[in-house]
Design a protein around this motif. Structure first.
Motif, PDB file in Angstrom:
ATOM      1  N   ARG A 129       0.832  -1.209   0.000  1.00 43.53           N
ATOM      2  CA  ARG A 129       0.000   0.000   0.000  1.00 43.53           C
ATOM      3  C   ARG A 129       0.864   1.256   0.000  1.00 43.53           C
ATOM      4  O   ARG A 129       1.723   1.423   0.863  1.00 43.53           O
ATOM      5  N   ASN A 130       0.581   2.150  -0.951  1.00 43.37           N
ATOM      6  CA  ASN A 130       1.462   3.303  -1.154  1.00 43.37           C
ATOM      7  C   ASN A 130       0.642   4.556  -1.448  1.00 43.37           C
ATOM      8  O   ASN A 130       0.441   4.925  -2.605  1.00 43.37           O
ATOM      9  N   PRO A 131       0.150   5.257  -0.422  1.00 46.52           N
ATOM     10  CA  PRO A 131      -0.719   6.409  -0.675  1.00 46.52           C
ATOM     11  C   PRO A 131      -0.001   7.642  -1.215  1.00 46.52           C
ATOM     12  O   PRO A 131      -0.628   8.503  -1.830  1.00 46.52           O
ATOM     13  N   ASN A 149       8.054  -0.403   0.188  1.00 50.99           N
ATOM     14  CA  ASN A 149       8.281  -0.646  -1.238  1.00 50.99           C
ATOM     15  C   ASN A 149       9.727  -0.382  -1.637  1.00 50.99           C
ATOM     16  O   ASN A 149      10.278  -1.098  -2.476  1.00 50.99           O
ATOM     17  N   THR A 151      -2.710   3.419  -6.680  1.00 47.98           N
ATOM     18  CA  THR A 151      -2.669   3.956  -5.326  1.00 47.98           C
ATOM     19  C   THR A 151      -3.546   5.195  -5.258  1.00 47.98           C
ATOM     20  O   THR A 151      -4.035   5.674  -6.287  1.00 47.98           O
ATOM     21  N   SER A 152      -3.727   5.740  -4.087  1.00 54.67           N
ATOM     22  CA  SER A 152      -4.563   6.940  -3.951  1.00 54.67           C
ATOM     23  C   SER A 152      -3.925   8.158  -4.604  1.00 54.67           C
ATOM     24  O   SER A 152      -4.603   9.150  -4.876  1.00 54.67           O
ATOM     25  N   SER A 153      -2.626   8.095  -4.870  1.00 48.48           N
ATOM     26  CA  SER A 153      -1.951   9.220  -5.526  1.00 48.48           C
ATOM     27  C   SER A 153      -2.173   9.216  -7.040  1.00 48.48           C
ATOM     28  O   SER A 153      -1.819  10.167  -7.720  1.00 48.48           O
ATOM     29  N   THR A 170       0.584   3.845 -10.011  1.00 42.29           N
ATOM     30  CA  THR A 170       0.473   2.465  -9.536  1.00 42.29           C
ATOM     31  C   THR A 170       1.694   2.119  -8.682  1.00 42.29           C
ATOM     32  O   THR A 170       2.757   2.719  -8.823  1.00 42.29           O
ATOM     33  N   GLU A 171       1.505   1.131  -7.794  1.00 40.99           N
ATOM     34  CA  GLU A 171       2.638   0.667  -6.988  1.00 40.99           C
ATOM     35  C   GLU A 171       3.768   0.200  -7.902  1.00 40.99           C
ATOM     36  O   GLU A 171       4.944   0.468  -7.638  1.00 40.99           O
TER      37      GLU A 171
END
Length: 199
Positions: free
Chosen positions: A46-48, A56, A84-86, A89-90
């Motif tokens: 998970r990387n917001p 990561n 991700t929310s940003s 993608t991860e």
């Protein structure tokens, strides 16, 4: 004094237990498949934010160093992780970190649709068909879970699994007991035969 000694012994025991369990997980469900080509699958977390987070970044470093571990020619790195929310993608964030910070100039493939570990494995399978051996890089418990999923989905490809360089003695030592506890919780759903070799 006795209380301090007892706490010190308990602390050392917890560190040793976390170290041992992570070491054991890193060696479960892998073989010694050889060959000229390899793929290292790096699983996202998970990387917001708009750049790769601590977890990561570590997984990318573990993936990159897994290439040098056996010197296979034609190794590619597959970064796997969805949006991700940003907005990025991860997979893309990890690839950007590998190239811009670690200066990795090898072959990179992106799998950017996955939201779960099961999907990570499902979606990287088409990218693994032509390689001789496969490494999955993540925290040892998470990588073991992913290897078990590959074993369920494609037993023939699981025969090509070899160990990634995602366990090193002393690395993350202080948090390894917590990682071990979390790993026991996340691995609880594996089938009995898979748990036998991993716990």
């Amino acid at each position: 004094m006795r209380r301090r000694t007892g706490l010190a012994i308990a602390g050392v025991a917890a560190l040793a237990w976390g170290e041992w369990l992570n070491w054991r997980w890193s060696r479960a469900l892998v073989g010694s498949s050889g060959g000229a080509s390899a793929a290292v699958v790096v699983l996202g977390y998970r990387n917001p934010q708009a750049t790769a987070n601590l977890i990561n970044r570590w997984r990318v470093r573990a993936g990159i160093r897994s290439i040098a571990a056996d010197g296979a020619h034609g190794t590619c790195v597959i970064f796997s992780g969805g949006a991700t929310s940003s907005g990025a993608t991860e997979a893309q964030l990890m690839a950007d970190y590998a190239k811009s910070v670690l200066e990795f100039d090898g072959t990179v493939l992106l799998e950017d649709q996955s939201a779960t570990t099961w999907e990570n494995i499902t979606n990287v399978i088409p990218l693994l068909e032509g390689v001789d051996h496969i490494k999955i890089a993540s925290q040892p418990a998470h990588a073991l879970k992913a290897r078990a999923y590959l074993r369920r989905q494609r037993p023939d490809l699981a025969e090509r699994l070899v160990r990634a360089d995602d366990y090193r003695p002393g690395e993350w030592m202080v948090v390894k007991p917590l990682l071990a506890l979390y790993g026991l919780w996340t691995l609880r759903g594996l089938k009995a035969d898979e748990r036998k070799v991993s716990l």
